[in-house]
Design a protein around this motif. Structure first.
Motif, short mmCIF file in Angstrom:
data_model
loop_
_atom_site.label_atom_id
_atom_site.label_comp_id
_atom_site.label_asym_id
_atom_site.label_seq_id
_atom_site.Cartn_x
_atom_site.Cartn_y
_atom_site.Cartn_z
N ASP A 164 -58.34 15.21 14.23
CA ASP A 164 -57.64 14.91 13.50
C ASP A 164 -57.76 15.47 12.24
O ASP A 164 -56.97 16.60 11.45
CB ASP A 164 -56.70 14.30 13.20
N ALA A 165 -59.00 15.55 11.81
CA ALA A 165 -59.12 16.21 10.30
C ALA A 165 -59.79 16.94 9.69
O ALA A 165 -58.87 17.78 8.84
CB ALA A 165 -60.39 15.12 9.98
N ALA A 166 -60.15 18.12 11.19
CA ALA A 166 -60.42 19.58 10.88
C ALA A 166 -59.08 19.80 10.88
O ALA A 166 -58.99 21.04 10.31
CB ALA A 166 -61.34 20.09 11.85
N PHE A 167 -57.80 19.59 11.82
CA PHE A 167 -56.36 20.54 11.35
C PHE A 167 -55.26 19.70 11.86
O PHE A 167 -55.18 18.90 12.94
CB PHE A 167 -56.32 21.22 13.18
N PRO A 168 -54.86 18.32 10.87
CA PRO A 168 -54.12 17.21 10.56
C PRO A 168 -52.62 17.58 11.42
O PRO A 168 -52.38 16.79 12.27
CB PRO A 168 -53.74 16.68 9.98
N ALA A 219 -59.58 30.90 7.72
CA ALA A 219 -59.52 30.97 9.11
C ALA A 219 -59.86 32.37 10.08
O ALA A 219 -60.31 33.18 10.13
CB ALA A 219 -58.48 30.62 10.15
N GLU A 220 -60.98 31.83 11.18
CA GLU A 220 -61.39 33.36 12.12
C GLU A 220 -60.54 33.10 13.30
O GLU A 220 -60.14 32.02 14.06
CB GLU A 220 -62.61 33.19 12.54
N ILE A 221 -60.72 34.10 14.08
CA ILE A 221 -59.13 34.05 15.04
C ILE A 221 -59.51 35.05 16.37
O ILE A 221 -59.69 36.44 15.82
CB ILE A 221 -57.51 34.63 14.95
N THR A 222 -59.67 34.59 17.56
CA THR A 222 -60.84 35.50 18.59
C THR A 222 -59.64 35.78 19.45
O THR A 222 -58.97 34.08 19.92
CB THR A 222 -61.69 35.02 18.42
N ARG A 223 -58.83 36.64 19.82
CA ARG A 223 -57.97 36.88 20.95
C ARG A 223 -58.17 37.76 22.39
O ARG A 223 -59.43 38.09 22.72
CB ARG A 223 -56.76 37.36 20.79
N ILE A 224 -58.67 36.68 23.61
CA ILE A 224 -58.54 37.27 25.07
C ILE A 224 -57.59 37.10 25.41
O ILE A 224 -56.74 36.66 25.95
CB ILE A 224 -59.52 36.06 25.23
N GLY A 248 -61.37 26.74 9.24
CA GLY A 248 -61.86 26.82 8.39
C GLY A 248 -61.88 25.90 7.14
O GLY A 248 -60.89 24.68 7.67
N GLN A 249 -62.15 25.58 6.15
CA GLN A 249 -61.63 25.19 5.03
C GLN A 249 -60.36 25.15 4.45
O GLN A 249 -59.66 26.46 4.16
CB GLN A 249 -62.95 25.26 4.08
N ARG A 250 -59.26 24.02 4.34
CA ARG A 250 -58.28 24.09 4.25
C ARG A 250 -58.35 23.88 2.11
O ARG A 250 -59.21 23.41 1.77
CB ARG A 250 -57.74 23.03 4.45
#
Length: 742
Positions: A164-168, A219-224, A248-250
């Motif tokens: 949750d801390a990484a993406f609350p 942010a880094e996004i990879t689509r598959i 990534g960092q907020r």
């Protein structure tokens, strides 16, 4: 080295050479063509030597090889230097050719296909690391221990950090993305991987924007994009997409610049309304909501001319921060001096001031101006209204200035002609018409003339109504009418003057507390219904009453409540005189209803009513002033006024007490986009001859109805049957009206 110019000349003049008639002439021709250029002649010779010889027959034309003499091949330079006219030789004369003479055909050239043909290898393209096409089923498990897979739809999944801390805001983020996703909106059974890949690119851009809304700018996004296996065969695959996100960092807010807000006298409280501080996690939503909160705070604390500009966010990737600036100009604090009408003869300044919910020298509040605009609209006299603050005096020495509220009015049509024609099983034919001028006596003095012609009712009346009389939402009504009414309970010929002064709810302003006081002066000649064609004698009643009522309403709608309750009471002391005898009594009634929303599709509703008339015997009370039960607004399943005691002729005689109860379930269906509801109901009621409620003879009715939500209010159709009918009750009753039964 062979010059390309020589080769071109050879090609151009080959036809001319073929037309030569002898080797000598041909040689002279060649000398003339290539004079002074031995190297060119030699090159031409070599080229011509490579041409295959033509068939050696007498009729065959001379070839290029035949045209070149041996001396030219042995020593081309000497041969070319001799010139064309050696030893005084005359230049041979070429024959003239007719235009239709066919051209000599050149020998065919052929080239053998090589035994081995080497093709250069194809150059490999660079791999796009942002997109991968998978031929195997995508895994349904996180890629790492600190990641989790969120399934958005059957063909779309998102991989996010599990902490949750990484993406609350994971849940909110997924819901927001799902509502905007092109893949979710446009998914179909016949979708191909190519279509899905195109929508995936759109969704990737959407994810980038949403991440920035929450402050994730790195942010880094990879689509598959691939095919998930849906059958036993290897080819049985459905296209699917997975986005793997590393937020990534907020970023956080850096410097906060609110323009000239600090120049406002009450800056500390205004600054609190803009709750963003340096170091807070970045959020575009917070910027929007706090800017709006600041704008509202300025408008509600005396700043009618405040300006709040568009926010500007400067992102600094080196600091992982964003500096926010919102240009704010308070432009002074003001009090309300007065209200000014654009048409005083239509709606005066004084009348508009009585409508307003503020007094002179009150602090300016934007909500007060909005409320005034709505109140003027509710009069029904205008088609549009504007309320604009105008500076009267400027702020000086820390003291607020003053503004005048200019009310701009556009008149609506003031005259109305209305009519209705109907038929009811209980009422017969009924024709109603009216004419009304809603501002005949400014301000808001209306006059209405109405009439009713029907099988059982005839009426003619004049009504004067003064809206917002003596205060906001207070209405004075004076009504004078003459009527005849022939019901199953009584036949009455009446003349009446009725006045009321009330504070009641309207569709624009539903009030929690409403009340009314008034008077009634009635003269009525009444009798019981005819028995076997024989009319009963009439009794004359003179009635004077001072009715008063109060209603406490916590429901969420006047016409279609889903929650809350209503509690209302009516108290009417009356004096009645008939046959030289005077009686005094009090008509009282208590009504209560309750509404509870069980879920999105079901609302339970119930009501009770108690009424009593103490103080006089039943015969001294005019039949039109007694209590009755039965009908669409009472006990459904029974006819109008058909419940209760009956006289010797079998007609309803009414009573001095009433008790009613009803319960119904309002169930929404999926028909007509949810506008259609089904309503089963159960009603009960009793009329007693005494002031105390009578529970000995309670009638029950049940049935089912439908409601269609028209937007203005529900259209109601109820079908009821009496559960314990009397001998004169019909087996079924139908009711149609606007609004709920209660």
């Amino acid at each position: 080295m062979v010059r390309h110019s020589s080769i071109r000349l050879l090609k151009i003049n080959r036809a001319k050479i073929n037309r030569a008639e002898s080797n000598q002439d041909s040689a002279a021709c060649l000398k003339r063509l290539y004079a002074g250029s031995a190297a060119q002649v030699a090159a031409a010779s070599l080229l011509l030597a490579a041409v295959p010889a033509a068939a050696q027959d007498a009729s065959a034309p001379l070839t290029l090889e035949d045209l070149i003499p041996d001396s030219a091949v042995a020593n081309p330079e000497e041969w070319a230097a001799e010139g064309v006219n050696q030893a005084g030789a005359e230049e041979p004369e070429l024959p003239e050719l007719a235009p239709e003479t066919p051209m000599a055909e050149l020998p065919e050239l052929s080239l053998d296909w090589p035994e081995q043909l080497e093709i250069p290898p194809l150059e490999a393209l660079d791999v796009d690391q942002d997109i991968q096409f998978a031929d195997v089923e995508l895994p349904d498990v996180p890629l790492s221990d600190n990641a989790t897979v969120e399934k958005v739809s059957s063909e779309l999944t998102i991989v996010l950090p599990s902490e949750d801390a990484a993406f609350p805001m994971r849940g909110e983020f997924i819901d927001r993305f799902k509502s905007l996703s092109a893949i979710t909106e446009l998914s179909g059974d016949d979708e191909s991987i190519a279509q899905l890949a195109a929508r995936a690119r759109s969704d990737e851009a959407l994810l980038t924007d949403l991440l920035r809304v929450y402050g994730y700018y790195d942010a880094e996004i990879t689509r598959i994009v691939g095919g998930a296996k849906v059958g036993e065969a290897e080819s049985d695959r459905a296209p699917s997409v997975r986005f793997e996100i590393i937020p990534g960092q907020r970023y956080r807010f850096g410097a906060i610049d609110l323009g000239a807000l600090d120049e406002a006298p009450d800056y500390p409280s205004l600054r609190k309304s803009f709750a963003i501080e340096t170091g807070d996690p970045m959020s575009s939503d917070e910027i929007v909501s706090n800017r709006l909160a600041l704008e509202v705070a300025l408008g509600e604390t005396g700043y009618p001319f405040a300006e709040v500009g568009a926010p500007d966010l400067l992102i600094d990737h080196a600091r992982s921060e964003g500096d926010l600036s919102v240009p704010v100009a308070p432009n002074g604090k003001y009090l309300i001096a007065s209200v000014s009408s654009s048409d005083p003869g239509f709606l005066s300044d004084k009348h508009l001031s009585s409508i307003a919910r503020f007094d002179a020298n009150d602090l300016y509040q934007r909500s007060l101006t909005t409320d005034l605009r709505r109140a003027v609209t509710a009069t029904g006299l205008v088609s549009s209204v504007t309320v604009t603050p105008r500076e009267l005096t400027a702020p000086t020495n820390g003291e607020p200035g003053q503004v005048v509220l200019d009310v701009g009015l556009t008149k609506a049509k003031l005259r109305t002609i209305a009519g209705a024609i109907g038929y009811g099983a209980e009422e017969g034919v009924r024709v109603q018409a009216s004419w009304e001028h809603r501002n005949l006596f400014p301000s808001e003095g209306a006059l209405k003339v109405r009439g009713i012609v029907g099988t059982r009712e005839q009426l003619g009346g004049v009504t004067f109504r003064k809206n917002n009389f003596g205060g906001r939402d207070r209405v004075l009504t004076l009504d004078a009418f003459i009527s005849t009414l022939d019901s199953d309970a009584f036949d009455a010929q009446s003349i009446a003057l009725v006045g009321t002064y009330e504070r009641a709810s309207t569709l624009l302003f539903q009030k929690q507390l409403g009340w009314s006081v008034g008077f009634e002066l009635i003269g009525s000649r009444e009798r019981a219904p005819a028995v076997g064609g024989s009319q009963q004698p009439r009794d004359t009643f003179y009635v004077a009453a001072l009715p008063a009522s109060v209603l406490y309403d916590t429901t969420d709608s006047l016409l279609n409540p889903t929650k809350g309750f209503r509690l209302g009471g009516r108290f009417s002391p009356e004096i009645s005189r008939t046959g030289g005898k005077q009686s005094t009594y009090i008509r009282t009634q208590l009504d209560a209803s309750y509404y509870q929303s069980v879920n999105d599709r079901l609302v339970m509703a119930g009501r009770v009513r108690f009424g009593s008339i103490p103080g006089a015997p039943l015969d001294d009370i005019a039949p039109s002033r007694r209590y009755y039960a039965g009908g669409g607004s009472s006990v459904r399943g029974y006819g109008f006024q058909q419940i209760g005691p009956r006289d010797v002729a079998g007609a309803p005689s009414g009573g001095r007490s009433v008790v009613e109860a009803a319960v119904e379930a309002r169930i929404k269906t999926g028909f007509f986009d949810g506008a259609l509801s089904v309503v089963p109901f159960l009603d009960a009621g009793s009329i007693g001859p005494d002031p105390a409620p009578n529970f000995d003879d309670i009638r029950f009715g049940a049935g089912i109805g439908i409601r269609y939500d028209s937007g203005f209010g529900p259209l109601r159709v109820d079908v009821g049957v009496p559960l314990n009918p009397g001998p004169d009750d019909n087996p079924v009753a139908v009711y149609v009206s606007l609004g709920q039964a209660f």
